[in-house]
Design a protein around this motif. Sequence first.
Motif, PDB file in Angstrom:
ATOM      1  N   GLN A  90       0.832  -1.206   0.000  1.00 12.68           N
ATOM      2  CA  GLN A  90       0.000   0.000   0.000  1.00 12.68           C
ATOM      3  C   GLN A  90       0.865   1.253   0.000  1.00 12.68           C
ATOM      4  OE1 GLN A  90      -3.414   0.295  -0.260  1.00 12.68           O
ATOM      5  NE2 GLN A  90      -2.887   2.446  -0.515  1.00 12.68           N
ATOM      6  N   GLU A  91       1.926   1.226   0.821  1.00 16.99           N
ATOM      7  CA  GLU A  91       2.818   2.384   0.865  1.00 16.99           C
ATOM      8  C   GLU A  91       3.609   2.528  -0.440  1.00 16.99           C
ATOM      9  OE1 GLU A  91       4.029   0.588   4.540  1.00 16.99           O
ATOM     10  OE2 GLU A  91       4.190   2.594   5.440  1.00 16.99           O
ATOM     11  N   ALA A  92       3.928   1.362  -1.056  1.00 14.50           N
ATOM     12  CA  ALA A  92       4.596   1.417  -2.355  1.00 14.50           C
ATOM     13  C   ALA A  92       3.691   2.059  -3.389  1.00 14.50           C
ATOM     14  CB  ALA A  92       5.003   0.013  -2.801  1.00 14.50           C
ATOM     15  N   PHE A  93       2.415   1.671  -3.350  1.00 21.64           N
ATOM     16  CA  PHE A  93       1.442   2.253  -4.287  1.00 21.64           C
ATOM     17  C   PHE A  93       1.295   3.753  -4.057  1.00 21.64           C
ATOM     18  CE2 PHE A  93      -2.217   2.631  -6.883  1.00 21.64           C
ATOM     19  CZ  PHE A  93      -3.096   3.471  -6.195  1.00 21.64           C
ATOM     20  N   ASP A  94       1.220   4.166  -2.782  1.00 20.96           N
ATOM     21  CA  ASP A  94       1.084   5.597  -2.481  1.00 20.96           C
ATOM     22  C   ASP A  94       2.299   6.382  -2.971  1.00 20.96           C
ATOM     23  OD1 ASP A  94      -0.524   5.002   0.736  1.00 20.96           O
ATOM     24  OD2 ASP A  94      -1.322   5.090  -1.294  1.00 20.96           O
ATOM     25  N   ALA A  95       3.498   5.815  -2.791  1.00 23.78           N
ATOM     26  CA  ALA A  95       4.706   6.498  -3.256  1.00 23.78           C
ATOM     27  C   ALA A  95       4.718   6.629  -4.770  1.00 23.78           C
ATOM     28  CB  ALA A  95       5.955   5.750  -2.774  1.00 23.78           C
ATOM     29  N   LEU A  96       4.299   5.555  -5.452  1.00 24.59           N
ATOM     30  CA  LEU A  96       4.230   5.617  -6.920  1.00 24.59           C
ATOM     31  C   LEU A  96       3.249   6.691  -7.369  1.00 24.59           C
ATOM     32  CD1 LEU A  96       4.207   1.850  -7.909  1.00 24.59           C
ATOM     33  CD2 LEU A  96       5.979   3.512  -8.419  1.00 24.59           C
ATOM     34  N   LYS A  97       2.128   6.757  -6.662  1.00 25.83           N
ATOM     35  CA  LYS A  97       1.120   7.751  -7.028  1.00 25.83           C
ATOM     36  C   LYS A  97       1.655   9.165  -6.865  1.00 25.83           C
ATOM     37  CE  LYS A  97      -3.679   9.057  -6.059  1.00 25.83           C
ATOM     38  NZ  LYS A  97      -4.868   8.784  -5.227  1.00 25.83           N
ATOM     39  N   LYS A  98       2.345   9.419  -5.740  1.00 21.30           N
ATOM     40  CA  LYS A  98       2.928  10.744  -5.524  1.00 21.30           C
ATOM     41  C   LYS A  98       3.989  11.061  -6.568  1.00 21.30           C
ATOM     42  CE  LYS A  98       2.164  10.847  -0.518  1.00 21.30           C
ATOM     43  NZ  LYS A  98       2.822  10.859   0.813  1.00 21.30           N
ATOM     44  N   GLY A  99       4.799  10.037  -6.901  1.00 25.25           N
ATOM     45  CA  GLY A  99       5.816  10.246  -7.920  1.00 25.25           C
ATOM     46  C   GLY A  99       5.214  10.590  -9.267  1.00 25.25           C
ATOM     47  N   THR A 100       4.093   9.911  -9.579  1.00 29.64           N
ATOM     48  CA  THR A 100       3.413  10.211 -10.836  1.00 29.64           C
ATOM     49  C   THR A 100       2.899  11.641 -10.846  1.00 29.64           C
ATOM     50  OG1 THR A 100       2.738   7.905 -11.039  1.00 29.64           O
ATOM     51  CG2 THR A 100       1.529   9.519 -12.350  1.00 29.64           C
ATOM     52  N   GLU A 101       2.308  12.053  -9.718  1.00 34.01           N
ATOM     53  CA  GLU A 101       1.787  13.418  -9.650  1.00 34.01           C
ATOM     54  C   GLU A 101       2.902  14.450  -9.796  1.00 34.01           C
ATOM     55  OE1 GLU A 101      -1.931  12.336  -6.622  1.00 34.01           O
ATOM     56  OE2 GLU A 101      -0.179  13.422  -5.903  1.00 34.01           O
ATOM     57  N   GLN A 102       4.040  14.191  -9.120  1.00 38.11           N
ATOM     58  CA  GLN A 102       5.157  15.144  -9.228  1.00 38.11           C
ATOM     59  C   GLN A 102       5.734  15.153 -10.636  1.00 38.11           C
ATOM     60  OE1 GLN A 102       9.013  14.567  -7.075  1.00 38.11           O
ATOM     61  NE2 GLN A 102       8.424  16.467  -6.092  1.00 38.11           N
ATOM     62  N   SER A 103       5.842  13.946 -11.223  1.00 38.63           N
ATOM     63  CA  SER A 103       6.379  13.863 -12.585  1.00 38.63           C
ATOM     64  C   SER A 103       5.483  14.602 -13.564  1.00 38.63           C
ATOM     65  CB  SER A 103       6.520  12.395 -12.995  1.00 38.63           C
ATOM     66  OG  SER A 103       6.979  12.288 -14.311  1.00 38.63           O
ATOM     67  N   ASP A 104       4.160  14.398 -13.395  1.00 37.20           N
ATOM     68  CA  ASP A 104       3.218  15.107 -14.270  1.00 37.20           C
ATOM     69  C   ASP A 104       3.309  16.610 -14.084  1.00 37.20           C
ATOM     70  OD1 ASP A 104       0.534  12.632 -14.126  1.00 37.20           O
ATOM     71  OD2 ASP A 104       2.388  12.728 -15.281  1.00 37.20           O
ATOM     72  N   SER A 105       3.530  17.023 -12.820  1.00 36.07           N
ATOM     73  CA  SER A 105       3.651  18.461 -12.546  1.00 36.07           C
ATOM     74  C   SER A 105       4.875  19.040 -13.238  1.00 36.07           C
ATOM     75  CB  SER A 105       3.728  18.690 -11.034  1.00 36.07           C
ATOM     76  OG  SER A 105       3.960  20.045 -10.749  1.00 36.07           O
ATOM     77  N   ILE A 106       6.003  18.283 -13.168  1.00 38.46           N
ATOM     78  CA  ILE A 106       7.231  18.757 -13.819  1.00 38.46           C
ATOM     79  C   ILE A 106       7.048  18.800 -15.329  1.00 38.46           C
ATOM     80  CG2 ILE A 106       9.645  18.167 -14.275  1.00 38.46           C
ATOM     81  CD1 ILE A 106       9.788  17.061 -11.441  1.00 38.46           C
ATOM     82  N   ASN A 107       6.422  17.752 -15.868  1.00 40.03           N
ATOM     83  CA  ASN A 107       6.203  17.729 -17.316  1.00 40.03           C
ATOM     84  C   ASN A 107       5.290  18.867 -17.760  1.00 40.03           C
ATOM     85  OD1 ASN A 107       7.785  15.491 -17.833  1.00 40.03           O
ATOM     86  ND2 ASN A 107       6.135  14.053 -17.406  1.00 40.03           N
TER      87      ASN A 107
END
Length: 584
Positions: A271-288
């Motif tokens: 669950q924590e791995a999934f949450d970290a991936l989700k946050k990473g996706t959001e940050q990556s999308d923000s940077i893009n």
Amino acid sequence: MNIRTILTLLLLALGVTVLQAADDYKTSEEYIALRDSMHRAFNDGDSAHFYPSVHALQNYLLAQGDQHAYYTQRCNEVIFELNHMNIFEAYRLGKQLSKELTEKKLDKEMYMAVNMMGHIYNYSGNKEAAKECFWEVIHRMEKEGYKESMPPIYMNLVNITMAEDPQEAMKLIDKALELAEESSPQRVFDIETRRTLAYYTLGDTANFVKGYKAYKEGVANGLNSVHGRQLEIHWLASHGQTDEAVKLATDVIDNPYETQAEVYAKAGRWQEAFDALKKGTEQSDSINSFILKSSMEGIENELKMYEVRRQQSRVMLYSMVIVISLLLLLIAALVYIVQSRRRHWRQMEAAYRHVIEAEKVKTDFIQNVSHEVRTPLNIISGFAQVLASPDNKITPEERSHISQTMLHNTRLITTMVSEVLEISRGDAIDTEIELKPYQCNELIRQALNYFCTNFFRPQEVLHYESSLPDDFMVRSHAVILQRVLNPLIDNAYKNIPAEGGSIVVRTEATDDQLEIFIEDNGPGIPEKDAERVFERFVKLDSFKEGMGLGLTFSRTMARRMGGDVVLDTTYAGSGARFKVTLPI
């Protein structure tokens, strides 16, 4: 590794051969003042001061006839824009540098422009174009004799290749190390550290441990590596120190979420791995999104500039068409990158949720249940047949022993099922527990008596000591406290020696917490397993009865009351000591 670190290292790589140029002017006060002024503005990210200072330094270098140092400073302009995520402006400066070197036929310095374009493509997510650029840089460096500057270019290729082809990446690391040992030994330690990280990625534990020890020896001897912090994170993760690894990643990595997800996944905390991936996706999308916005702003400014020039000359119109075509291709590439990354992260999320977690939990559960439930059931079935047979002459003492054994194994199965259900229920819901006032000592004595009575344990082995007066009151829940203590005491009983075994339950209190210590004189638990013993289905001794859920169950129950259960690693006595903390 963040982009500023990468590009700072790039600047050092480009500047190696500068040290071989004429050094007469480099000791002058004028050069040192210009250089330091540029460095301060670069590190501060101050564009208002950076460009005037770097242009002044460039003019000085041209006056000294040092073209290599001059074009190195031109590369600094590209690096400065990439550090500020102005990808369009960096792309424009890189193309301008390439055009100027081509027009002046400065083939010896052309690798600088190609290197800049490689980093721009890599930063934009176009890995294939970046690899082509870096390979071209290597070929040009070989031709011009810049061997001492080649190891960092190989390491750029390693960082791009590692995810898709780890074996090829290892070959590149070996090549970089060979060149560094020959021409730039100051880079050897950093490359060796990167190879140790690659061993971790490949799952080569033996070489990873060996490399980590070599890294620590190097640090002790005054060496350092830009990969050191990442190596420390993976070392903690490989030794079960998941939370410490995640905290270190959060502290030292600009975008830590991918590393956090990897650490959590290794520990089985999906669950924590999934949450970290989700946050990473959001940050990556923000940077893009920021990059796209920056590119669009750059396009708008460029269009305005060319619109003015179009009114002055038709020739500029054709130039504007060419530039717009290139920019549209760049935007299309960036859009493709965003969509590809989103699709990639969705696939990873689905994999964590539907494959890895489900398969591991199912396998662990079946393996443990099939053995741990079958054994007591066979015992109950066997004794039931003995009791049912009219031919067996059983004494009252034997009948009592058989009855107690059957009850013990029945309760063992019931306990296993209860633990599984309670842990599952604790994962699924978060209900509020109603706490009531109790006399602390009396509550715990009742819990210990209940355990000995229902689990058929000799009460003389169990001792209760309290520093609290009998009228000391706490708010608690009698049943849940019983569920917290039962697995801890049962775990101690399983591990104490048959002769001379002893378990002591101690109670103390601080200003806001009740502390309950369970001490035994068994073999103890290694400090490295202090957290691992609380993981589901973990048993340090596979011959002990149980499913490896008792300590997990105890911690789960304690946390439902706002407390916790930990192994006290500071305990100096023989055996082990667990500490239960509950709010008063």
